[in-house]
Scaffold this motif. Structure first.
Motif, PDB file in Angstrom:
ATOM      1  N   SER A 125       0.491  -0.861  -0.292  1.00 18.59           N
ATOM      2  CA  SER A 125      -0.116   0.007  -0.465  1.00 18.59           C
ATOM      3  C   SER A 125       0.996   1.674   0.305  1.00 18.59           C
ATOM      4  N   ARG A 126       2.130   0.752   0.871  1.00 21.40           N
ATOM      5  CA  ARG A 126       2.874   2.443   0.900  1.00 21.40           C
ATOM      6  C   ARG A 126       3.756   2.519  -0.161  1.00 21.40           C
ATOM      7  N   GLU A 127       4.111   1.812  -1.026  1.00 22.02           N
ATOM      8  CA  GLU A 127       4.960   1.787  -2.152  1.00 22.02           C
ATOM      9  C   GLU A 127       4.003   2.058  -3.231  1.00 22.02           C
ATOM     10  N   MET A 128       2.286   2.220  -3.874  1.00 23.53           N
ATOM     11  CA  MET A 128       1.664   2.053  -4.704  1.00 23.53           C
ATOM     12  C   MET A 128       1.671   4.289  -4.132  1.00 23.53           C
ATOM     13  N   SER A 129       1.312   3.561  -2.877  1.00 23.71           N
ATOM     14  CA  SER A 129       0.615   5.446  -2.507  1.00 23.71           C
ATOM     15  C   SER A 129       1.566   6.700  -2.964  1.00 23.71           C
ATOM     16  N   PHE A 130       3.157   5.730  -2.668  1.00 26.86           N
ATOM     17  CA  PHE A 130       3.949   7.064  -3.104  1.00 26.86           C
ATOM     18  C   PHE A 130       4.651   7.225  -4.426  1.00 26.86           C
ATOM     19  N   SER A 131       4.485   5.910  -4.683  1.00 24.90           N
ATOM     20  CA  SER A 131       4.753   6.059  -6.096  1.00 24.90           C
ATOM     21  C   SER A 131       3.754   6.841  -7.079  1.00 24.90           C
ATOM     22  N   ALA A 132       2.588   6.859  -6.431  1.00 20.64           N
ATOM     23  CA  ALA A 132       1.894   7.826  -7.438  1.00 20.64           C
ATOM     24  C   ALA A 132       2.121   9.174  -7.154  1.00 20.64           C
ATOM     25  N   LEU A 133       3.191   9.410  -6.048  1.00 18.34           N
ATOM     26  CA  LEU A 133       3.733  10.892  -5.886  1.00 18.34           C
ATOM     27  C   LEU A 133       4.879  11.013  -6.960  1.00 18.34           C
ATOM     28  N   PRO A 282       5.485  12.005   1.858  1.00 17.64           N
ATOM     29  CA  PRO A 282       4.496  12.306   0.559  1.00 17.64           C
ATOM     30  C   PRO A 282       4.795  13.811   0.146  1.00 17.64           C
TER      31      PRO A 282
END
Lengths: 299, 211
Positions: A125-133, A282
């Motif tokens: 979940s963290r990986e995808m959240s940060f990759s979105a940024l 973020p």
């Protein structure tokens, strides 16, 4: 023949960059540290071992590391190193490379989620959240260079960066390099975003997703991580070092020296900075986005 | 060099939008003031005379040292270090700031300065500084943050002034700096008095007069 040189260099020397980073961190900590070829020993050890698979996992978990490594090697085919041309180049391969890197992330994440572990799901979940940024920052950074050089081919784009371009667009290029460097730290799980040397802390991101992998599979993941370091590093070095003499020896040496310097800088950043609190990551990535966007706008 | 200094000013504006710490706001405004002092001296280097030099150096000292020192001193008196609940958070401020930068760059193309060979970033940089200052005044609750917003807004006006005019009468420029000095002085005194009377400097709670 020269088109094969960059993939070969990357395949051979990518783990060496990790060794240089470890050596630099050891130097700053006042230790002798492991030898720079330690990552090669680690990979050899992992490749000799057998893998253990949980009964709850499926083929997705087993395929993840192999697909990740394959994508890493595939990326090298489209990647130039300064004046050294890419093996394959076409109009728009820049976007293709970004999608390949996203695909690599997707398979790492889905393999982590396949374990059914809440801990790995959290990392995913963290990986995808940060990759979105991180991805918009990477996109805007490369879009800025594409706009300056007037091409969407990575080969021509890196080839088109020279001293004259730096003199006329120093502001834009410097901002893009800073933005891409921050993305580089995040994508490669480096301090201040993540710490690859930790394995049991709740704040980690990438390492938590690969906890269940072992033996050869873990070796694939480590090798793919080294290749990713080389891939993103060569993009940054290609933009930051405008040495395009046309003499292969000088151009290749300049780029290799640039990659070594980049590894030393990562080691220094990892030594003098603490890891950011998870809530601040973020903000750092939004900062990277802003650097790239301003670089794009002010040219 | 012009572009480089203007880009630095723009980046500091972005930093100001992202931070909630009052000391950080003041420190970055000080850095911006020093950059603008250098900008003033550099932009007029071809016409450098004693009075131009005094104005440039005066701007550098006032904006980079004196005003921040006043504000930092006031911060210590009122014992406030953080903007706890701004109307717009840091990420929201940054996104609004990006939109403002795009609008400023667009307006910069529509408002060319005739007869000068200045950087194409001068007008966008100025407009963005003015916007940042106004946004800080509107979106922050603490009176010190609003005073910083006023300084940033003035920095924008100062930048276009020294960037486009090679020479302005000494008394006009020194008068503007003196006005700024008095404004900051009055603001710091007001903030200190506000803190003494109400035990806070949150302007949000000043909607009703206290008997």
């Amino acid at each position: 023949m020269i088109r094969l040189l960059h993939p070969l260099l990357a395949l051979l020397f990518a783990p060496l960059l990790q060794g240089i980073i470890m050596k630099t961190q050891a130097f700053f900590a006042g230790r002798q540290g492991p030898p720079v070829i330690q990552p090669y020993h680690d990979l050899a050890r992992l490749f000799r071992k057998g893998a253990v698979f949980s009964e709850t996992t499926t083929w997705v978990f087993r395929a993840g590391p192999a697909i990740g490594l394959t994508i890493g090697i595939l990326c090298l085919i489209f990647l130039p190193l300064g004046n050294m041309p890419a093996m394959v180049s076409f109009h728009g391969d820049l976007i293709f490379l970004i999608y390949l890197l996203s695909l690599h992330r997707f398979f790492t994440v889905i393999a982590a989620m396949d374990t059914g572990s809440a801990f790995e799901g959290m990392g995913a979940s963290r990986e995808m959240s940060f990759s979105a940024l991180a991805e918009p920052a990477f996109f805007f950074g490369l879009a800025t260079i594409a706009r300056l050089t007037g091409t969407l081919s990575l080969d021509q784009l890196i080839h088109g960066i020279n001293i004259n371009l730096w003199q006329t667009h120093v502001g834009s290029l410097a901002l893009v390099v800073v933005g891409l460097f921050l993305v580089f730290l995040a994508e490669n799980s480096r301090i201040p975003v993540d710490d690859p040397s930790t394995h049991l802390e709740l704040t980690m991101i990438h390492e938590v997703m690969v906890l269940d992998h072992s033996g050869v599979d873990f070796g694939f993941i480590e090798y793919a991580a080294a290749l990713k370091l080389w891939i993103l590093g060569s993009v940054i070095v290609g933009i930051a070092i405008p040495v395009r003499t046309g003499i292969p020896g000088i151009d290749i040496s300049a780029m290799c020296l640039g990659l070594i310097c980049l590894a030393v800088i990562i080691g220094i950043v990892g030594s003098i900075m603490a890891r950011l609190r998870l809530l601040q990551v973020p903000q750092l990535l939004v900062g990277a986005c802003i650097f790239s966007v301003i670089g794009f706008l002010i040219q | 060099m012009f572009d480089f200094l203007i880009v630095l000013v723009i980046l500091i504006n972005v930093r100001l939008l992202a931070t909630g710490r009052i000391e950080s706001l003041i420190s970055w405004t000080a850095v911006q003031g020093v950059i603008l002092g250098v900008f003033a001296l550099y932009s007029r280097q071809a016409h450098l005379s004693v009075d131009v030099f005094i104005i440039g150096l005066g701007a550098l000292l006032l904006k980079g040292l004196v005003f921040p020192a006043f504000l930092l001193h006031t911060t210590k008196i009122v014992v406030t270090s953080r903007e706890t609940e701004p109307y717009v958070g840091p990420i929201g401020s940054l996104l609004i700031g990006m939109v403002a930068l795009v609008v400023s760059l667009w307006l910069g193309t529509r408002l060319p300065i005739p007869g000068t060979d200045t950087s194409h970033l001068l007008v966008p940089g100025t407009l963005f500084s003015i916007f940042t200052g106004q946004f800080l005044i509107i979106s922050r609750k603490m009176a010190i943050s609003q005073a910083v917003g006023f300084l940033v807004m003035e920095n924008g006006a100062f930048m276009i002034g020294v960037g486009t005019l090679y020479y302005a009468p000494f008394f006009v420029e020194s008068g503007v700096l003196l006005d700024m000095f008095l404004a900051v002085l009055i603001m710091t005194v007001l903030i200190t008095d506000m803190n003494r009377a109400f035990h806070h400097i949150d302007t949000h709670e000043l909607s009703r007069l206290k008997g």
